[in-house]
Design a protein around this motif. Structure first.
Motif, PDB file in Angstrom:
ATOM      1  N   ARG A  62       0.441  -1.184   0.211  1.00 34.41           N
ATOM      2  CA  ARG A  62       0.025  -0.299   0.229  1.00 34.41           C
ATOM      3  C   ARG A  62       1.047   1.340   0.293  1.00 34.41           C
ATOM      4  O   ARG A  62       0.299   2.379  -1.056  1.00 34.41           O
ATOM      5  N   THR A  63       2.266   0.844   0.884  1.00 35.34           N
ATOM      6  CA  THR A  63       3.136   2.145   0.495  1.00 35.34           C
ATOM      7  C   THR A  63       3.731   2.123  -0.561  1.00 35.34           C
ATOM      8  O   THR A  63       3.516   4.405  -0.854  1.00 35.34           O
ATOM      9  N   GLN A  64       3.395   1.761  -1.083  1.00 39.89           N
ATOM     10  CA  GLN A  64       4.154   2.208  -3.046  1.00 39.89           C
ATOM     11  C   GLN A  64       3.445   2.557  -3.370  1.00 39.89           C
ATOM     12  O   GLN A  64       3.549   3.543  -4.055  1.00 39.89           O
ATOM     13  N   TYR A  65       2.060   2.131  -3.460  1.00 39.64           N
ATOM     14  CA  TYR A  65       1.170   2.618  -4.352  1.00 39.64           C
ATOM     15  C   TYR A  65       0.376   4.475  -4.064  1.00 39.64           C
ATOM     16  O   TYR A  65       1.018   4.725  -4.500  1.00 39.64           O
ATOM     17  N   ILE A  66       1.034   4.636  -2.577  1.00 42.37           N
ATOM     18  CA  ILE A  66      -0.061   5.522  -1.752  1.00 42.37           C
ATOM     19  C   ILE A  66       1.332   7.213  -2.756  1.00 42.37           C
ATOM     20  O   ILE A  66       1.194   7.875  -2.734  1.00 42.37           O
ATOM     21  N   SER A  67       2.634   5.924  -1.903  1.00 42.44           N
ATOM     22  CA  SER A  67       3.783   7.123  -2.227  1.00 42.44           C
ATOM     23  C   SER A  67       3.672   7.630  -4.398  1.00 42.44           C
ATOM     24  O   SER A  67       3.632   8.546  -4.139  1.00 42.44           O
ATOM     25  N   ALA A  68       3.366   6.525  -5.082  1.00 46.03           N
ATOM     26  CA  ALA A  68       3.059   6.892  -6.258  1.00 46.03           C
ATOM     27  C   ALA A  68       2.246   7.561  -6.851  1.00 46.03           C
ATOM     28  O   ALA A  68       2.131   8.560  -7.524  1.00 46.03           O
ATOM     29  N   ARG A  69       1.218   7.531  -6.129  1.00 47.21           N
ATOM     30  CA  ARG A  69       0.166   8.504  -6.549  1.00 47.21           C
ATOM     31  C   ARG A  69       0.304   9.871  -5.728  1.00 47.21           C
ATOM     32  O   ARG A  69      -0.220  11.188  -6.741  1.00 47.21           O
ATOM     33  N   MET A  70       1.124   9.686  -4.477  1.00 45.36           N
ATOM     34  CA  MET A  70       1.333  11.461  -4.381  1.00 45.36           C
ATOM     35  C   MET A  70       2.699  11.539  -5.335  1.00 45.36           C
ATOM     36  O   MET A  70       2.585  13.107  -5.109  1.00 45.36           O
ATOM     37  N   GLU A  71       3.575  11.409  -5.789  1.00 43.44           N
ATOM     38  CA  GLU A  71       4.244  11.837  -7.273  1.00 43.44           C
ATOM     39  C   GLU A  71       3.525  12.351  -8.636  1.00 43.44           C
ATOM     40  O   GLU A  71       3.665  13.584  -8.681  1.00 43.44           O
ATOM     41  N   GLU A  72       2.852  11.624  -8.577  1.00 46.08           N
ATOM     42  CA  GLU A  72       1.524  12.152  -9.079  1.00 46.08           C
ATOM     43  C   GLU A  72       0.818  13.181  -9.630  1.00 46.08           C
ATOM     44  O   GLU A  72       0.705  14.051 -10.010  1.00 46.08           O
ATOM     45  N   LEU A  73       0.366  13.289  -8.066  1.00 46.81           N
ATOM     46  CA  LEU A  73      -0.505  14.643  -7.836  1.00 46.81           C
ATOM     47  C   LEU A  73      -0.063  15.529  -8.044  1.00 46.81           C
ATOM     48  O   LEU A  73       0.045  17.185  -7.725  1.00 46.81           O
ATOM     49  N   GLY A  74       1.809  15.593  -7.971  1.00 44.66           N
ATOM     50  CA  GLY A  74       3.048  16.550  -6.879  1.00 44.66           C
ATOM     51  C   GLY A  74       2.881  17.145  -8.491  1.00 44.66           C
ATOM     52  O   GLY A  74       3.340  18.245  -8.662  1.00 44.66           O
ATOM     53  N   ALA A  75       3.057  16.175  -9.152  1.00 44.39           N
ATOM     54  CA  ALA A  75       4.228  16.605 -10.873  1.00 44.39           C
ATOM     55  C   ALA A  75       2.802  17.462 -11.554  1.00 44.39           C
ATOM     56  O   ALA A  75       2.823  18.313 -12.235  1.00 44.39           O
ATOM     57  N   VAL A  76       1.145  17.483 -11.053  1.00 42.35           N
ATOM     58  CA  VAL A  76       0.468  17.621 -12.396  1.00 42.35           C
ATOM     59  C   VAL A  76       0.076  19.979 -10.956  1.00 42.35           C
ATOM     60  O   VAL A  76      -0.445  20.121 -11.341  1.00 42.35           O
ATOM     61  N   GLU A  77       0.268  19.799  -9.957  1.00 42.23           N
ATOM     62  CA  GLU A  77       0.109  20.288  -9.051  1.00 42.23           C
ATOM     63  C   GLU A  77       0.339  22.266 -10.235  1.00 42.23           C
ATOM     64  O   GLU A  77      -0.503  22.625  -9.542  1.00 42.23           O
ATOM     65  N   GLY A  78       1.404  22.324 -10.046  1.00 42.74           N
ATOM     66  CA  GLY A  78       1.862  23.387 -10.220  1.00 42.74           C
ATOM     67  C   GLY A  78       1.429  23.429 -11.879  1.00 42.74           C
ATOM     68  O   GLY A  78       1.136  25.243 -12.274  1.00 42.74           O
TER      69      GLY A  78
END
Length: 338
Positions: A241-257
């Motif tokens: 789960r940690t792996q999936y949640i961390s990957a999702r947070m990276e995706e969200l961070g990439a589109v934030e800007g």
């Protein structure tokens, strides 16, 4: 062949099996306990993040296999058919030649038959799988049981005991608990049990979730012994789960800007916060797993012996023993009356 006593009994606990996976050097997996196979619980098992997302829907958490613990019965019938064709050679199936090795053998049956991008078997198991690929089930079982690395990891979870029982004193009619594995391979569901002649084919995967196809098999198996046995345990081997949640947070961070201030950006921040909270909960859970495993491995015998000595010196040990005997006697009488 290694002696039976060289392998300890393993407790059916998700923290133990998660740490076993880590001990083998495998990355990307964890173990969760399943209390039932109803739709609501299965949905919760596969759910990783929030339902409303800024990006595409959150991916479901893959379940790579189940490990089932039950009291073994000689007369139990097989639900499916034994595989006798080339499929058996193309999967890892090992005959069980050591009694106490069934927990690790069931776990390895899932690990060594899982081909998924989330899973990294590590060097030791990758080499073991390659080296035994052409072996028949009996030779695979012997190789597994005599691999020092696997045995040492398994035995690191042995419990310390005050008394050692003579195996000859074991009742003849006492049937042991046994672990088996269930998993999907190439669109079909298999039961891998080292006590059987080969993999058991349970049929095609029909539903989107193979666990729904497996559910009636598990339920039928439990119901067959409900009159005499209620002790079962079911664990799921999932991606991290940690792996999936961390990957999702990276995706969200990439589109934030790229998002302007407004409702969509507010939703993104909200989703990031939920993911962060979920990640913290997973970290706490993994910390609990490690703490529980440390307690499993710790030798409490010296502490117990010292406490018994102190109680004896104070004259409190004998009265406590007598009181315990009386409680057991009353409980037996109450059960007899019931």
């Amino acid at each position: 062949m290694a002696a039976e006593g060289d392998w300890c009994l393993i407790e059916s606990d998700p923290s133990v099996f998660t740490e076993l996976i880590r001990g083998f050097g495998v990355k990307g997996l964890q173990v969760e306990e399943l209390y039932s196979l109803d739709d609501e619980l299965l949905a919760a098992l596969r759910t990783v993040g929030p339902a409303n997302t800024v990006l595409d829907s959150f991916p479901r958490l893959p379940v790579h296999g189940l490990i089932f613990l039950f009291r073994w019965h000689k007369e139990e019938k097989t639900a499916g058919t034994v595989v006798t064709d080339d499929r058996a050679q193309n999967m890892f199936f090992a005959k069980q030649v050591i009694t106490n090795a069934c927990a690790t053998q069931a776990l390895l049956s899932v690990l060594l038959n899982t081909a998924h991008k989330d899973v990294d078997l590590g060097q030791s198991l990758t080499e073991f799988k390659a080296n035994t690929a052409t072996f028949d089930p009996a030779m695979k079982g012997l190789s597994l049981s005599n691999m020092e690395f696997i045995r040492s990891v398994h035995n690191s979870f042995s419990r310390q005991t005050l008394v050692e029982f003579d195996p000859a004193m074991k009742q003849k009619d006492e049937e042991p608990f046994h672990f088996v594995a269930y998993l999907p391979i190439d669109g079909r569901i298999y039961e891998l049990d080292g006590l059987k002649d080969g993999p058991i084919d349970l049929g095609k995967v029909v539903n989107d979730d193979w666990l729904q196809d497996l559910r009636p098999v598990i339920q039928t198996r439990m119901q067959a012994f409900m009159g005499s046995e209620i002790r079962f345990n079911l664990m799921a081997i999932t991606s991290s789960r940690t792996q999936y949640i961390s990957a999702r947070m990276e995706e969200l961070g990439a589109v934030e800007g790229s998002l302007a201030d407004g409702p969509e950006k507010d939703q993104l921040f909200e989703e990031l916060q939920e993911c962060s909270l979920s990640l913290e909960e997973e970290d706490r859970k993994m910390a609990r797993h490690k703490a529980e495993c440390a307690r499993h491995k710790h030798n409490y015998v010296p502490l117990i012996m010292q406490m018994l000595k102190l109680l004896a010196q104070k004259g409190e040990l004998v009265p406590m023993v007598e009181e315990s005997k009386e409680r057991r006697k009353r409980k037996a009488e109450e059960q007899k009356s019931a």
